[in-house]
Design an enzyme around this catalytic site. Structure first.
Site, mmCIF file in Angstrom:
data_model
loop_
_atom_site.group_PDB
_atom_site.id
_atom_site.type_symbol
_atom_site.label_atom_id
_atom_site.label_comp_id
_atom_site.label_asym_id
_atom_site.label_seq_id
_atom_site.Cartn_x
_atom_site.Cartn_y
_atom_site.Cartn_z
ATOM 1 N N CYS A 173 -20.571 6.250 44.371
ATOM 2 C CA CYS A 173 -21.638 6.059 45.361
ATOM 3 C C CYS A 173 -22.018 7.395 45.992
ATOM 4 O O CYS A 173 -21.162 8.226 46.301
ATOM 5 C CB CYS A 173 -21.180 5.086 46.437
ATOM 6 S SG CYS A 173 -22.447 4.714 47.666
ATOM 7 N N CYS B 270 -20.125 7.452 53.628
ATOM 8 C CA CYS B 270 -19.340 6.634 54.557
ATOM 9 C C CYS B 270 -17.916 7.190 54.588
ATOM 10 O O CYS B 270 -17.224 7.204 53.566
ATOM 11 C CB CYS B 270 -19.336 5.182 54.114
ATOM 12 S SG CYS B 270 -20.985 4.484 53.841
ATOM 13 N N CYS C 263 -14.788 5.265 53.032
ATOM 14 C CA CYS C 263 -14.919 4.555 51.761
ATOM 15 C C CYS C 263 -14.322 5.312 50.575
ATOM 16 O O CYS C 263 -14.666 6.475 50.321
ATOM 17 C CB CYS C 263 -16.391 4.234 51.491
ATOM 18 S SG CYS C 263 -16.616 3.210 50.017
ATOM 19 N N CYS D 12 -18.020 -13.515 46.313
ATOM 20 C CA CYS D 12 -18.766 -12.367 46.828
ATOM 21 C C CYS D 12 -18.645 -11.201 45.849
ATOM 22 O O CYS D 12 -17.580 -10.978 45.280
ATOM 23 C CB CYS D 12 -18.226 -11.954 48.201
ATOM 24 S SG CYS D 12 -18.130 -13.308 49.388
ATOM 25 N N CYS E 136 -22.397 -14.612 47.544
ATOM 26 C CA CYS E 136 -22.838 -13.549 48.442
ATOM 27 C C CYS E 136 -22.746 -12.228 47.683
ATOM 28 O O CYS E 136 -21.840 -12.037 46.867
ATOM 29 C CB CYS E 136 -21.941 -13.517 49.681
ATOM 30 S SG CYS E 136 -22.339 -12.204 50.881
ATOM 31 N N CYS F 98 -24.925 -12.023 56.387
ATOM 32 C CA CYS F 98 -23.509 -11.761 56.601
ATOM 33 C C CYS F 98 -23.402 -10.309 57.055
ATOM 34 O O CYS F 98 -23.719 -9.397 56.284
ATOM 35 C CB CYS F 98 -22.718 -11.992 55.311
ATOM 36 S SG CYS F 98 -20.968 -11.551 55.405
ATOM 37 N N ARG G 159 -15.252 -14.071 59.687
ATOM 38 C CA ARG G 159 -14.470 -13.843 58.487
ATOM 39 C C ARG G 159 -13.400 -12.763 58.742
ATOM 40 O O ARG G 159 -13.720 -11.608 58.976
ATOM 41 C CB ARG G 159 -15.383 -13.458 57.317
ATOM 42 C CG ARG G 159 -16.450 -14.522 57.051
ATOM 43 C CD ARG G 159 -17.162 -14.333 55.729
ATOM 44 N NE ARG G 159 -18.255 -15.290 55.597
ATOM 45 C CZ ARG G 159 -18.135 -16.552 55.177
ATOM 46 N NH1 ARG G 159 -16.939 -17.000 54.834
ATOM 47 N NH2 ARG G 159 -19.181 -17.351 55.100
#
Length: 376
Positions: A68, A72, A75, A112, A145, A205, A279
């Site tokens: 990616c 972040c 991450c 998900c 999701c 979400c 969650r």
């Protein structure tokens, strides 16, 4: 009997109101209550809108890992950090569906999928494959999701037409602390994607991560941002940071977020967003069984269970099965809770965790289950 008690609670003078006009000061007063009082109030609100015995099991699969371009700072999948995570291509449709069949057979009712990229631009063929997966997962009668980065309105509509149940797009933290965590995507860009999701008629979400080095006011600010959306998110995942060596925050954080702070966030979110599914997400493995149950008492009513959570450890299906049995919890089935009804659309819990209508899914998944020593 339980239904009558719940009805009396809903009609009581303490019945919670659905609000979208919270001030930070009001949320702060809730957050800073004596903890025992906060948990009691959250549990009371929880019982007004949810069956406290019901917890949804979700499984999260990384369908495209690593590489990616975002920065972040927590991450493991960012190409900017050396974390040992190798970039991969999108999984094949049949391989993803094999994992979905296993998840259903083991008791998960929501599947998900996450991909490590900034957005879908220039990914026409990949997007078509994802749309096909969504259709096939829905054919299993599972909620589905995805989290695919930023979306425009046309992409959101295509996901809706394919049958997508919900789209995950976390805010991560407060607007003020966010720039210290991510510089490649703004808070407003995240809110814009959430707007596109909502316009398409897809359930939102959205939640955050605790333990990023933020202060208590940032946790309050995160809940404030979520609770003041035009409509509350259908679900709010609350994650405890799993520090990843090689990431800036993973190298900076010396100890995980404390359970009391995590519990305060769960309980405050429940009070401010009464109908939302809260969650209990990443980092659950660092909490004891009793601490997990305390979070369920305070309003968490969904967990992620399975082989792993993207690239971090997860509580297994067998572990959750034992926890559910020991403490008297039952699985919230796919689409069981109708958020549009004045009264929650609860059904009686099944006598067995493994239902007869899961037989077909188990049959399809059996070769993979046997290979992993998981066959029932």
């Amino acid at each position: 009997m339980f239904g009558a008690i719940r009805h009396q609670i809903r009609k009581s003078s303490t019945s919670a109101a659905i609000r979208n006009d919270w001030t930070r000061e009001q949320i702060g007063k809730i957050y800073h209550m004596p903890l025992i009082e906060l948990v009691f109030r959250a549990a009371t609100v929880h019982r007004q809108f949810h069956d406290p015995r019901k917890i949804q099991q979700c499984t999260l699969l990384s369908i495209k890992t690593g590489g990616c371009t975002e920065d972040c700072k927590y991450c493991s999948q960012s190409s900017r950090y050396s974390t040992g995570v190798k970039a991969s291509r999108l999984m094949k449709v049949e391989d993803i569906m094999e994992k979905a069949h296993i998840a259903k057979a083991k008791g998960s009712t929501r599947f998900c999928m996450g991909s490590a990229w900034r957005d879908l631009n220039g990914r026409t063929r990949t997007f078509k494959n994802i749309l096909e997966v969504i259709k096939q997962v829905r054919a299993l009668n599972m909620e589905v999701c995805v989290t695919l980065g930023m979306l425009d309105e046309h992409q959101a509509k295509d996901l809706k037409d394919a049958g997508l149940t919900a789209y995950n797009h976390n805010l991560d933290t407060s607007p003020e602390y966010y720039p210290k965590i991510i510089s490649t995507r703004s808070y407003d860009e995240r809110l814009n994607t959430i707007d596109n999701i909502r316009k398409a008629g897809i359930k939102v979400c959205s939640g955050g991560i605790l333990g990023l080095g933020e202060k208590e006011q940032d946790r309050i600010g995160l809940i404030h941002s979520l609770a003041n959306m035009p409509s509350h998110p259908e679900s709010v995942p609350i994650n405890a940071l799993v520090p990843i060596p090689g990431t800036p925050i993973g190298d900076m954080v010396k100890k995980p977020v404390g359970f009391h702070s995590f519990l305060r966030a769960i309980a405050t979110a429940r009070i401010c967003m009464p109908k939302t599914i809260i969650r209990f997400s990443a980092g659950r493995t660092q909490f004891s069984e009793t601490e997990q149950v305390m979070a369920f008492m305070a309003g968490a009513n969904s967990v992620f269970t399975g082989e792993k959570m993207l690239t971090t450890p997860s509580v297994t299906w067998d572990q959750d099965s034992q926890l559910f049995h020991k403490w008297g919890f039952h699985n919230l089935e796919s689409f069981e809770y109708d958020e549009g009804a004045e009264e929650p659309n609860f059904t009686l819990p099944p006598k067995n965790r493994f239902r007869p209508d899961h037989a077909e899914a188990l049959k399809a998944a059996r070769p993979q289950l046997e290979a992993q020593g998981l066959a029932m």
